[in-house]
Design an enzyme around this catalytic site. Structure first.
Site, PDB file in Angstrom:
ATOM      1  N   GLY A  18       0.834  -1.211   0.055  1.00 31.14           N
ATOM      2  CA  GLY A  18       0.027  -0.235   0.328  1.00 31.14           C
ATOM      3  C   GLY A  18       0.867   1.377  -0.361  1.00 31.14           C
ATOM      4  N   SER A  19       0.865   1.909  -0.658  1.00 34.01           N
ATOM      5  CA  SER A  19       0.930   3.774  -0.221  1.00 34.01           C
ATOM      6  C   SER A  19      -0.217   4.637   0.372  1.00 34.01           C
ATOM      7  CB  SER A  19       1.513   4.213  -1.774  1.00 34.01           C
ATOM      8  OG  SER A  19       2.328   3.172  -2.246  1.00 34.01           O
ATOM      9  N   GLY A  20       0.896   5.962   0.715  1.00 30.61           N
ATOM     10  CA  GLY A  20      -0.594   7.079   1.760  1.00 30.61           C
ATOM     11  C   GLY A  20       0.467   7.983   1.390  1.00 30.61           C
ATOM     12  N   PHE A  22       1.738   9.281   3.480  1.00 28.54           N
ATOM     13  CA  PHE A  22       2.917   8.595   4.595  1.00 28.54           C
ATOM     14  C   PHE A  22       4.105   8.231   3.619  1.00 28.54           C
ATOM     15  CE2 PHE A  22       0.497   5.306   4.467  1.00 28.54           C
ATOM     16  CZ  PHE A  22       0.695   4.057   4.219  1.00 28.54           C
ATOM     17  N   SER A  24       5.387   3.848   1.246  1.00 26.82           N
ATOM     18  CA  SER A  24       5.154   3.447   0.820  1.00 26.82           C
ATOM     19  C   SER A  24       5.199   2.068   1.687  1.00 26.82           C
ATOM     20  CB  SER A  24       5.140   2.925  -0.576  1.00 26.82           C
ATOM     21  OG  SER A  24       5.100   3.603  -1.290  1.00 26.82           O
ATOM     22  N   ASP A 138      -5.316   7.712  15.854  1.00 26.37           N
ATOM     23  CA  ASP A 138      -5.641   7.160  14.477  1.00 26.37           C
ATOM     24  C   ASP A 138      -6.545   6.051  14.179  1.00 26.37           C
ATOM     25  OD1 ASP A 138      -4.583   7.089  11.113  1.00 26.37           O
ATOM     26  OD2 ASP A 138      -6.954   7.664  11.919  1.00 26.37           O
ATOM     27  N   ASN A 143      -6.824   0.461  10.439  1.00 28.55           N
ATOM     28  CA  ASN A 143      -5.639   0.522  11.564  1.00 28.55           C
ATOM     29  C   ASN A 143      -5.463  -0.442  12.120  1.00 28.55           C
ATOM     30  OD1 ASN A 143      -3.899   2.020  10.160  1.00 28.55           O
ATOM     31  ND2 ASN A 143      -4.379   4.239  11.608  1.00 28.55           N
ATOM     32  N   GLY A 179       1.521   6.091  14.235  1.00 27.31           N
ATOM     33  CA  GLY A 179       1.870   7.155  13.130  1.00 27.31           C
ATOM     34  C   GLY A 179       1.326   9.013  13.587  1.00 27.31           C
TER      35      GLY A 179
END
Ligand SMILES: Cn1cc(CCO)c2c3c(c(-c4ccccc4Cl)cc21)C(=O)NC3=O
Length: 290
Positions: A18-20, A22, A24, A138, A143, A179
């Protein structure tokens, strides 16, 4: 290993997970110990003091927590080419958001015993975070990660998901992505609140008196969604309706679970149960059938 960085040297990259904003995450095989890990590689943080502080914050929170049964385990972190890499336990069952999306597609849902397991596991994970005077900030289905393992069926363990043969599957839910973790003592550096769909009203109003209860609020909406109550609004009248404590009754849920969700999202943070209270009052699994 001197010519390549630590990431290439120590790991074989198997799959992009996944990527965001933030960075990968990759599923990686550690060349030396032969285990699978999830490794997150952030974007370069050099000229971005905010991203750098968040990255350090995430590593400190992970290190402080050590290994807790219901928090995704942290192994190591390092900087290379101005990127922060963090090596975490790989949870092979995906995340709760993915599971709920699949259930919506297949028109199935989490039944009560599974919901109670989710409540128990995440409550234990939250209790260990709150005990460290930290708040996750979060909590949401994305999560909550799932670990599935095959175990020998034993008649003593009623919480295994089994079928005819001797092997059953044990499902463990774990809180991941530290995070956004914040100290509940000096809350001054709370810069960006978590996902607005799970955000409590008091945090939006910058009332940081008890951040642990903001986690309980987000956890309550996570259970509500897992029980079939989603998708949750990001804003607008429905968003405020929920913050006034109005959530629709989940038809197939017991009143007990329905009341639990309602008290967890109570408008007054002090009325919401603590994580420790949720673990203690948690109905033992055998009370709700096989
Ligand atoms: C997108 N994504 C998919 C997965 C696999 C779920 O079956 C995943 C994981 C993690 C993380 C993760 C989250 C936040 C910080 C660091 C990591 Cl490695 C992200 C993950 C993590 O810490 N452990 C994971 O399994």
């Amino acid at each position: 290993c001197s010519s390549v960085g630590r990431y290439q040297c120590e790991f074989v990259e198997l799959e992009h997970l996944g990527s965001g904003q933030f960075g990968s995450v990759y599923r990686c095989l550690h060349r030396l110990d032969g285990f699978l890990y999830a490794v997150k590689r952030s974007k370069p943080v050099a000229r971005n003091p905010y991203a750098h502080r968040r990255a350090c914050n995430e590593v400190h929170a992970n290190a402080a927590l050590g290994s807790q049964p219901h928090v995704v385990r942290y192994f190591s972190a390092w900087m290379e080419e101005e990127r922060l890499s963090i090596q975490q336990e790989y949870c092979n069952g995906g995340d709760l958001a993915g599971l709920l999306a699949r259930m919506r597609r297949e028109r199935t849902r989490l039944e009560e015993p599974e919901l109670r397991r989710l409540v128990r596991h995440v409550a234990e994970g939250l209790r260990s975070i709150h005990r460290m005077k930290l708040a996750h900030m979060d909590i949401k289905p994305d999560n909550v990660f799932i670990c599935r393992s095959k175990v020998w069926k034993s008649r003593l363990r009623v919480d295994l998901v089994g079928n005819g043969d001797d092997l059953a599957e044990e499902i463990i839910y774990k809180i991941g992505d530290l995070g956004h973790v914040t100290s509940i003592v000096n809350t001054k550096e709370l810069e960006d609140e978590g996902d607005c769909r799970y955000l409590s009203r008091e945090i939006l109003r910058e009332d940081f008196r008890d951040l642990t209860k903001a986690d309980i609020f987000a956890f309550g909406l996570t259970i509500y969604e897992a029980a079939g109550g989603g998708p949750l609004p990001k804003n607008g009248p429905e968003w405020h309706d929920i913050r006034n404590g109005n959530v629709k009754k989940i038809t197939h849920c017991s009143n007990e679970l329905d009341e639990l969700i309602k008290i967890m999202i109570h408008p007054d943070p002090e009325k919401r149960p603590s994580a420790a209270n949720l673990v203690k009052r948690e109905f033992p699994i055998n009370q709700c059938g096989p």
